[in-house]
Scaffold this motif. Structure first.
Motif, short mmCIF file in Angstrom:
data_model
loop_
_atom_site.label_atom_id
_atom_site.label_comp_id
_atom_site.label_asym_id
_atom_site.label_seq_id
_atom_site.Cartn_x
_atom_site.Cartn_y
_atom_site.Cartn_z
N VAL A 8 0.96 -1.06 -0.15
CA VAL A 8 0.17 0.16 -0.11
C VAL A 8 0.91 1.39 -0.07
O VAL A 8 0.55 2.06 -0.75
CB VAL A 8 -1.13 0.00 1.28
CG1 VAL A 8 -1.68 1.36 1.47
CG2 VAL A 8 -1.91 -1.19 0.90
N ALA A 9 1.88 1.00 0.52
CA ALA A 9 2.67 2.36 0.88
C ALA A 9 3.55 2.63 -0.59
O ALA A 9 3.52 4.04 -0.84
CB ALA A 9 3.78 2.26 1.98
N LEU A 10 4.11 1.83 -0.82
CA LEU A 10 4.82 1.62 -2.22
C LEU A 10 3.72 2.15 -3.27
O LEU A 10 4.20 3.09 -4.14
CB LEU A 10 5.21 0.14 -2.78
CG LEU A 10 5.93 0.31 -4.25
CD1 LEU A 10 7.19 1.36 -4.00
CD2 LEU A 10 6.40 -0.94 -4.40
N PRO A 220 -4.72 12.63 -4.25
CA PRO A 220 -6.38 13.13 -4.53
C PRO A 220 -7.15 11.91 -3.93
O PRO A 220 -6.73 10.79 -4.17
CB PRO A 220 -6.71 13.00 -6.00
CG PRO A 220 -5.09 13.27 -6.43
CD PRO A 220 -4.25 12.67 -5.71
N LEU A 221 -8.48 12.27 -3.16
CA LEU A 221 -8.92 11.29 -2.56
C LEU A 221 -9.35 10.09 -3.44
O LEU A 221 -9.26 8.79 -3.09
CB LEU A 221 -10.16 11.77 -1.86
CG LEU A 221 -10.99 10.71 -0.95
CD1 LEU A 221 -10.35 10.30 0.20
CD2 LEU A 221 -12.09 11.70 -0.56
N GLY A 222 -9.92 10.32 -4.50
CA GLY A 222 -10.60 9.47 -5.31
C GLY A 222 -9.37 8.52 -6.11
O GLY A 222 -9.51 7.07 -5.96
N VAL A 227 -6.11 3.37 -5.70
CA VAL A 227 -4.78 2.75 -5.69
C VAL A 227 -4.84 1.63 -4.40
O VAL A 227 -4.50 0.67 -4.40
CB VAL A 227 -3.82 3.52 -5.39
CG1 VAL A 227 -2.43 3.17 -4.91
CG2 VAL A 227 -3.37 4.64 -6.75
N LEU A 228 -5.63 2.12 -3.05
CA LEU A 228 -5.75 1.35 -1.92
C LEU A 228 -6.40 0.00 -2.38
O LEU A 228 -6.06 -1.05 -1.98
CB LEU A 228 -6.17 2.08 -0.80
CG LEU A 228 -5.38 3.11 -0.41
CD1 LEU A 228 -6.14 4.03 0.65
CD2 LEU A 228 -4.23 2.37 0.41
N LEU A 234 -4.52 -7.09 -5.11
CA LEU A 234 -3.26 -7.78 -5.35
C LEU A 234 -2.77 -8.72 -4.18
O LEU A 234 -2.35 -9.91 -4.21
CB LEU A 234 -2.01 -6.77 -5.98
CG LEU A 234 -2.48 -6.10 -7.20
CD1 LEU A 234 -1.28 -5.13 -7.45
CD2 LEU A 234 -2.37 -7.38 -8.33
N PHE A 235 -2.85 -7.90 -2.82
CA PHE A 235 -2.45 -8.51 -1.92
C PHE A 235 -3.39 -9.91 -1.46
O PHE A 235 -3.02 -10.90 -1.18
CB PHE A 235 -2.47 -7.83 -0.58
CG PHE A 235 -2.09 -8.24 0.53
CD1 PHE A 235 -2.97 -8.53 1.81
CD2 PHE A 235 -0.87 -8.68 0.76
CE1 PHE A 235 -2.82 -9.13 2.79
CE2 PHE A 235 -0.39 -9.07 2.25
CZ PHE A 235 -1.29 -9.57 3.10
N VAL A 236 -4.32 -9.64 -1.76
CA VAL A 236 -5.28 -10.74 -1.46
C VAL A 236 -4.96 -11.95 -2.41
O VAL A 236 -5.19 -13.07 -2.21
CB VAL A 236 -6.99 -10.46 -1.65
CG1 VAL A 236 -7.89 -11.52 -1.71
CG2 VAL A 236 -7.36 -9.57 -0.42
#
Length: 491
Positions: A8-10, A220-222, A227-228, A234-236
């Motif tokens: 997420v940070a990346l 930007p929020l959207g 991205v999150l 991808l993590f799942v």
């Protein structure tokens, strides 16, 4: 969970990087457009002063109505010019002014500026009116001048724009005098910055713009939520054991990209080879043509037994052959990792060398090349052959512009910059070609290659300068601006 947090940070860091690059790119583009707009407006002031001066010299104080009528028209169409004023050197004489006129303090300043003028336009901040500056010309523009002709100009209106980009709270712009005094605005010192003098010889005001980039701009929020979501997905997928398939897909994608990159690299090499061949043919054609012309002249002189003149022709032939060799060496050096360091070259010396090279060609065509070189030394850091090549192309184009062309080459030094202007009396550049005049293969001549000005622009940029077509000039004018040599500036 640690892997997920890193992912997420990346992802957010990549998003922030792309957003910053996009914001800075848009900021630089908008700043360049605003700079070009302000430069064009500033150049218009020179033409206004020239017209007003001619009218005043013709009509004098007895027909000041002529001057005031034209002045009112100019102010109507160019509201940034807030007043037009003719201030006599003799304080006892009445001034000729449009409303609201000048204060006594401003009038004294105009008189001082005009009296100390040696012919060039004078510029100064107005002491009594915020955000305004004076542009002053002596009238007539000789040592016998008795009046100062002044335009009062609103600097805010000079850089005003309807572009909504400049209405955002995170951007700011300002206009400063060459000595650093702020005329209008207030660009900040942080974030992305843009600073460049206007492209006007008489009004080298400095446009400064700034962009403050905040965290909300970078994320930007959207987009951040998107991205999150992608990162979490991808993590799942990785947790559910699809990592192997993902690696397989990644390998296939890499293979496709590798094929595309190979094709693009091949196309790039082919394009580079074509450009190099065209450039070599264009540059070598000039010294080879000169060698052919000198050889023909030498053969004619040999038949006549004119040994003294033949010696000079042979010397010129050797010089042109050496010039062709220098061009080949320079082209070869471009393929090496390190180029030969630049040396301090005399701009006036390069102009004289080009004038000698083209003397016989100009004489045969009934043309004339007039030099108006600066008294002040003008040395720049450059490859001497490249510098002469740029000047040669500009003067050669001017000679080809019309039959019996009248060409003027002038040089001067302005605020740490060496300036060369090539002016001819030809028909000029067609309006539809002017925006693309420096693009490769764009030409207005039937047999032109369209590479000469493109090469000139590339070489000028490599010397740290620029080249421009002055569309507002009364005659066809190309201006080459190059920074003075570091050694000359330090001395």
């Amino acid at each position: 969970m640690t892997v997920g947090a890193v992912l997420v940070a990346l992802a957010l860091a990549v998003l922030a990087g792309f957003e910053r690059q996009r914001l800075v790119g848009e900021f630089n583009t908008k700043s360049a457009i605003l700079h070009r707009l302000a430069s064009q407006r500033a150049d218009q002031h020179d033409a206004h002063l020239t017209s007003l001066s001619a009218i005043f010299v013709a009509g004098g104080t007895t027909r000041q109505d002529l001057l005031l009528d034209v002045a009112d028209t100019i102010m109507q169409f160019y509201p940034r010019i807030t007043s037009v004023n003719v201030i006599p050197f003799d304080p006892s004489e009445a001034a000729i002014e449009t409303l609201p006129g000048l204060s006594e303090e401003d009038a004294v300043l105009v008189r001082q500026m005009a009296q100390k003028s040696t012919g060039a336009l004078q510029i100064a901040q107005m002491p009594s009116t915020p955000n305004h500056y004076l542009l002053v010309k002596r009238s007539p523009n000789t040592d016998a001048a008795l009046h100062g002709l002044a335009l009062a100009i609103d600097s805010q209106a000079l850089i005003a724009t309807d572009d909504p980009f400049w209405q955002m709270p995170s951007v700011a712009y300002s206009l400063m005098t060459p000595d650093g005094a702020v005329l209008t605005g207030g660009a900040t010192a942080g974030g992305a910055l843009f600073s460049k003098p206007l492209g006007s010889a008489s009004q080298p005001l400095i446009l400064k713009t700034s962009l403050e980039i905040h965290l909300a701009d970078l994320l930007p929020l959207g987009k951040a939520l998107s991205v999150l979501a992608v990162a979490s997905g991808l993590f799942v997928i990785a947790v559910l054991g699809l990592a192997q398939r993902a690696r397989t897909n990644d390998a296939e994608n890499r293979a496709r990209l590798s094929v595309q990159e190979t094709r693009l690299a091949h196309a790039s090499r082919v394009n580079a080879l074509g450009e190099m061949a065209s450039g070599m043919a264009h540059e070598l054609a000039q010294p080879l043509t000169a060698i052919l012309s000198q050889a023909q002249a030498g053969r004619h002189l040999a038949r006549r037994g004119d040994v003294d003149r033949l010696r000079g022709v042979l010397d010129d032939t050797v010089s042109q052959a050496q010039r062709a060799s220098d061009i080949l060496n320079r082209l070869r050096s471009w393929s090496k990792p390190n180029r030969t360091p630049s040396t301090a070259c005399s701009l006036n010396g390069a102009v004289r060398s080009v004038e000698r090279l083209l003397a016989s060609e100009a004489e045969a065509a009934g043309a004339k090349v007039t030099l108006a070189l600066s008294d002040a030394p003008a040395f720049i850091d450059a490859d001497p052959v490249e510098l002469e090549q740029v000047i040669f192309n500009l003067v050669r184009n001017a000679l080809d512009a019309s039959d019996a062309a009248q060409v003027t080459v002038r040089t001067y030094v302005l605020h740490g910059t060496a300036v060369l202007e090539v002016v001819d009396d030809g028909p000029g550049v067609p309006a539809d070609l002017q925006p693309r005049i420096f693009e490769p293969f764009v030409t207005g001549r039937l047999n032109g290659t369209g590479l000469g000005l493109a090469l000139c622009q590339r070489l000028a940029e490599e010397m740290g300068g620029d080249i421009a077509f002055m569309s507002e000039a009364s005659e066809t004018t190309f201006r080459l601006s190059l920074p003075l040599s570091k050694k000359q500036v330090e001395s």
